[in-house]
Design a protein around this motif. Structure first.
Motif, PDB file in Angstrom:
ATOM      1  N   TRP A   1       7.049  13.594 -35.649  1.00  0.00           N
ATOM      2  CA  TRP A   1       8.115  12.910 -36.372  1.00  0.00           C
ATOM      3  C   TRP A   1       9.491  13.131 -35.748  1.00  0.00           C
ATOM      4  O   TRP A   1      10.454  12.437 -36.097  1.00  0.00           O
ATOM      5  N   ILE A   2       9.626  14.099 -34.826  1.00  0.00           N
ATOM      6  CA  ILE A   2      10.931  14.381 -34.221  1.00  0.00           C
ATOM      7  C   ILE A   2      11.464  13.114 -33.555  1.00  0.00           C
ATOM      8  O   ILE A   2      10.744  12.424 -32.840  1.00  0.00           O
ATOM      9  N   GLY A   3      12.722  12.843 -33.814  1.00  0.00           N
ATOM     10  CA  GLY A   3      13.364  11.637 -33.284  1.00  0.00           C
ATOM     11  C   GLY A   3      13.391  10.492 -34.277  1.00  0.00           C
ATOM     12  O   GLY A   3      14.116   9.510 -34.066  1.00  0.00           O
ATOM     13  N   THR A   4      12.633  10.596 -35.363  1.00  0.00           N
ATOM     14  CA  THR A   4      12.675   9.568 -36.402  1.00  0.00           C
ATOM     15  C   THR A   4      14.073   9.590 -37.026  1.00  0.00           C
ATOM     16  O   THR A   4      14.576  10.657 -37.370  1.00  0.00           O
ATOM     17  N   PRO A   5      14.717   8.441 -37.167  1.00  0.00           N
ATOM     18  CA  PRO A   5      16.064   8.446 -37.742  1.00  0.00           C
ATOM     19  C   PRO A   5      16.050   8.836 -39.227  1.00  0.00           C
ATOM     20  O   PRO A   5      15.038   8.664 -39.910  1.00  0.00           O
ATOM     21  N   TYR A   6      17.181   9.356 -39.696  1.00  0.00           N
ATOM     22  CA  TYR A   6      17.313   9.696 -41.107  1.00  0.00           C
ATOM     23  C   TYR A   6      17.493   8.409 -41.902  1.00  0.00           C
ATOM     24  O   TYR A   6      18.354   7.585 -41.599  1.00  0.00           O
ATOM     25  N   ARG A   7      16.673   8.258 -42.932  1.00  0.00           N
ATOM     26  CA  ARG A   7      16.799   7.148 -43.874  1.00  0.00           C
ATOM     27  C   ARG A   7      16.458   7.708 -45.252  1.00  0.00           C
ATOM     28  O   ARG A   7      15.343   8.193 -45.473  1.00  0.00           O
ATOM     29  N   HIS A   8      17.415   7.631 -46.154  1.00  0.00           N
ATOM     30  CA  HIS A   8      17.219   8.134 -47.517  1.00  0.00           C
ATOM     31  C   HIS A   8      16.017   7.439 -48.159  1.00  0.00           C
ATOM     32  O   HIS A   8      15.892   6.224 -48.108  1.00  0.00           O
ATOM     33  N   GLN A   9      15.126   8.208 -48.734  1.00  0.00           N
ATOM     34  CA  GLN A   9      13.905   7.788 -49.440  1.00  0.00           C
ATOM     35  C   GLN A   9      12.825   7.200 -48.543  1.00  0.00           C
ATOM     36  O   GLN A   9      11.790   6.775 -49.029  1.00  0.00           O
TER      37      GLN A   9
ATOM     38  N   SER B   1       9.826   7.142 -45.496  1.00  0.00           N
ATOM     39  CA  SER B   1       8.753   8.027 -45.048  1.00  0.00           C
ATOM     40  C   SER B   1       7.857   7.310 -44.051  1.00  0.00           C
ATOM     41  O   SER B   1       6.656   7.174 -44.247  1.00  0.00           O
ATOM     42  N   MET B   2       8.480   6.833 -42.952  1.00  0.00           N
ATOM     43  CA  MET B   2       7.724   6.126 -41.930  1.00  0.00           C
ATOM     44  C   MET B   2       8.097   6.658 -40.559  1.00  0.00           C
ATOM     45  O   MET B   2       9.246   6.524 -40.126  1.00  0.00           O
ATOM     46  N   ILE B   3       7.133   7.270 -39.897  1.00  0.00           N
ATOM     47  CA  ILE B   3       7.369   7.857 -38.584  1.00  0.00           C
ATOM     48  C   ILE B   3       7.973   6.808 -37.652  1.00  0.00           C
ATOM     49  O   ILE B   3       7.525   5.665 -37.601  1.00  0.00           O
ATOM     50  N   GLY B   4       9.017   7.198 -36.939  1.00  0.00           N
ATOM     51  CA  GLY B   4       9.675   6.315 -35.986  1.00  0.00           C
ATOM     52  C   GLY B   4      10.681   5.368 -36.609  1.00  0.00           C
ATOM     53  O   GLY B   4      11.626   4.961 -35.959  1.00  0.00           O
ATOM     54  N   ALA B   5      10.509   5.019 -37.886  1.00  0.00           N
ATOM     55  CA  ALA B   5      11.397   4.054 -38.536  1.00  0.00           C
ATOM     56  C   ALA B   5      12.447   4.730 -39.409  1.00  0.00           C
ATOM     57  O   ALA B   5      13.593   4.300 -39.446  1.00  0.00           O
ATOM     58  N   GLY B   6      12.057   5.800 -40.110  1.00  0.00           N
ATOM     59  CA  GLY B   6      13.022   6.491 -40.952  1.00  0.00           C
ATOM     60  C   GLY B   6      12.358   7.439 -41.923  1.00  0.00           C
ATOM     61  O   GLY B   6      11.246   7.193 -42.399  1.00  0.00           O
ATOM     62  N   ALA B   7      13.063   8.541 -42.188  1.00  0.00           N
ATOM     63  CA  ALA B   7      12.575   9.528 -43.150  1.00  0.00           C
ATOM     64  C   ALA B   7      13.734  10.395 -43.608  1.00  0.00           C
ATOM     65  O   ALA B   7      14.677  10.621 -42.855  1.00  0.00           O
ATOM     66  N   ASP B   8      13.634  10.854 -44.844  1.00  0.00           N
ATOM     67  CA  ASP B   8      14.488  11.949 -45.280  1.00  0.00           C
ATOM     68  C   ASP B   8      13.596  13.182 -45.331  1.00  0.00           C
ATOM     69  O   ASP B   8      12.432  13.122 -44.901  1.00  0.00           O
ATOM     70  N   CYS B   9      14.107  14.304 -45.812  1.00  0.00           N
ATOM     71  CA  CYS B   9      13.311  15.538 -45.755  1.00  0.00           C
ATOM     72  C   CYS B   9      12.032  15.431 -46.577  1.00  0.00           C
ATOM     73  O   CYS B   9      10.975  15.877 -46.142  1.00  0.00           O
ATOM     74  N   LEU B  10      12.112  14.824 -47.757  1.00  0.00           N
ATOM     75  CA  LEU B  10      10.906  14.645 -48.569  1.00  0.00           C
ATOM     76  C   LEU B  10       9.958  13.651 -47.903  1.00  0.00           C
ATOM     77  O   LEU B  10       8.745  13.848 -47.888  1.00  0.00           O
ATOM     78  N   GLY B  11      10.515  12.608 -47.323  1.00  0.00           N
ATOM     79  CA  GLY B  11       9.688  11.621 -46.636  1.00  0.00           C
ATOM     80  C   GLY B  11       8.912  12.213 -45.480  1.00  0.00           C
ATOM     81  O   GLY B  11       7.770  11.829 -45.213  1.00  0.00           O
ATOM     82  N   LEU B  12       9.516  13.167 -44.772  1.00  0.00           N
ATOM     83  CA  LEU B  12       8.810  13.868 -43.696  1.00  0.00           C
ATOM     84  C   LEU B  12       7.603  14.608 -44.256  1.00  0.00           C
ATOM     85  O   LEU B  12       6.484  14.472 -43.744  1.00  0.00           O
ATOM     86  N   VAL B  13       7.801  15.392 -45.299  1.00  0.00           N
ATOM     87  CA  VAL B  13       6.691  16.146 -45.898  1.00  0.00           C
ATOM     88  C   VAL B  13       5.625  15.182 -46.415  1.00  0.00           C
ATOM     89  O   VAL B  13       4.427  15.399 -46.208  1.00  0.00           O
ATOM     90  N   ARG B  14       6.040  14.103 -47.048  1.00  0.00           N
ATOM     91  CA  ARG B  14       5.082  13.104 -47.550  1.00  0.00           C
ATOM     92  C   ARG B  14       4.277  12.503 -46.408  1.00  0.00           C
ATOM     93  O   ARG B  14       3.061  12.322 -46.514  1.00  0.00           O
ATOM     94  N   GLY B  15       4.952  12.186 -45.299  1.00  0.00           N
ATOM     95  CA  GLY B  15       4.258  11.584 -44.166  1.00  0.00           C
ATOM     96  C   GLY B  15       3.267  12.531 -43.520  1.00  0.00           C
ATOM     97  O   GLY B  15       2.158  12.134 -43.148  1.00  0.00           O
ATOM     98  N   VAL B  16       3.639  13.794 -43.387  1.00  0.00           N
ATOM     99  CA  VAL B  16       2.710  14.779 -42.836  1.00  0.00           C
ATOM    100  C   VAL B  16       1.541  14.958 -43.793  1.00  0.00           C
ATOM    101  O   VAL B  16       0.382  15.039 -43.359  1.00  0.00           O
ATOM    102  N   TRP B  17       1.795  14.998 -45.096  1.00  0.00           N
ATOM    103  CA  TRP B  17       0.701  15.078 -46.089  1.00  0.00           C
ATOM    104  C   TRP B  17      -0.281  13.923 -45.864  1.00  0.00           C
ATOM    105  O   TRP B  17      -1.490  14.134 -45.798  1.00  0.00           O
ATOM    106  N   ARG B  18       0.227  12.700 -45.765  1.00  0.00           N
ATOM    107  CA  ARG B  18      -0.666  11.546 -45.595  1.00  0.00           C
ATOM    108  C   ARG B  18      -1.509  11.679 -44.340  1.00  0.00           C
ATOM    109  O   ARG B  18      -2.688  11.332 -44.332  1.00  0.00           O
TER     110      ARG B  18
END
Length: 143
Positions: A13-21, A23-40
C-alpha cells in the motif's frame, strides 16, 4: 495466517495517496482504510461496515470507536508484546480517543496513511511510542 503476509500486504500500500474514508490500494486510503484493505487481502470480507465519519469524529463524539472495533475483531495484546503484523492505534492527546491506526512491519516501524503524505513506512519513534494506546493482532495468526 503468517505475519509475513500481513507485512507484505501493508507494504504494498506504500505510495497510495491519502484520501479520507477511502480504502483502495493505489487510489486512496486513510489510516482506517489501510487496515481495512489489509484485512480484506489477508482475512477476507470485512466483518462490519465502517460507516461514514468526519475528520474530527473523535473530538465530536468522544467515543473510542477504533479501539472498540479493534476489541470486536482483533485480539488485544500488550504494547510491549507487539510484533510485526500487529495493528497499532494511537492517541494524539492523553485521555482522548485513539484516532490513528497503522500496521507494524517491524518491531519499531509501521505503515500508516497520513494526511499530506499518503501511505508511508515510518519509524515508531519516541514521539509515536508515547502516543501508542492499543495493539491488536489479526485473527488466526500462526506464531
Amino acid at each position: 495466517m503468517k505475519r509475513e503476509r500481513i507485512v507484505a500486504e501493508a507494504r504494498r500500500w506504500i505510495g497510495t495517496p491519502y484520501r479520507h474514508q477511502a480504502s483502495m490500494i493505489g487510489a486512496g486510503a486513510d489510516c482506517l482504510g489501510l487496515v481495512r484493505g489489509v484485512w480484506r487481502a489477508v482475512v477476507g470480507a470485512e466483518p462490519e461496515a465502517a460507516g461514514a465519519y468526519t475528520a474530527d469524529w473523535a473530538e465530536a463524539t468522544g467515543e473510542d470507536r477504533l479501539a472498540e472495533a479493534g476489541r470486536r475483531h482483533f485480539t488485544p495484546c500488550a504494547p510491549d508484546e507487539r510484533q510485526a503484523g500487529d495493528v497499532v492505534l494511537f492517541r494524539f492527546r492523553p485521555g482522548a480517543p485513539a484516532k490513528h491506526a497503522g500496521i507494524l512491519v517491524e518491531i519499531d516501524r509501521f505503515v500508516h496513511a497520513y494526511e499530506g503524505t499518503g501511505v508511508v513506512e515510518t519509524d515508531l519513534s519516541p514521539w509515536w511510542r508515547r502516543r501508542l494506546a492499543f495493539v491488536f493482532r489479526f485473527p488466526g495468526i500462526d506464531d
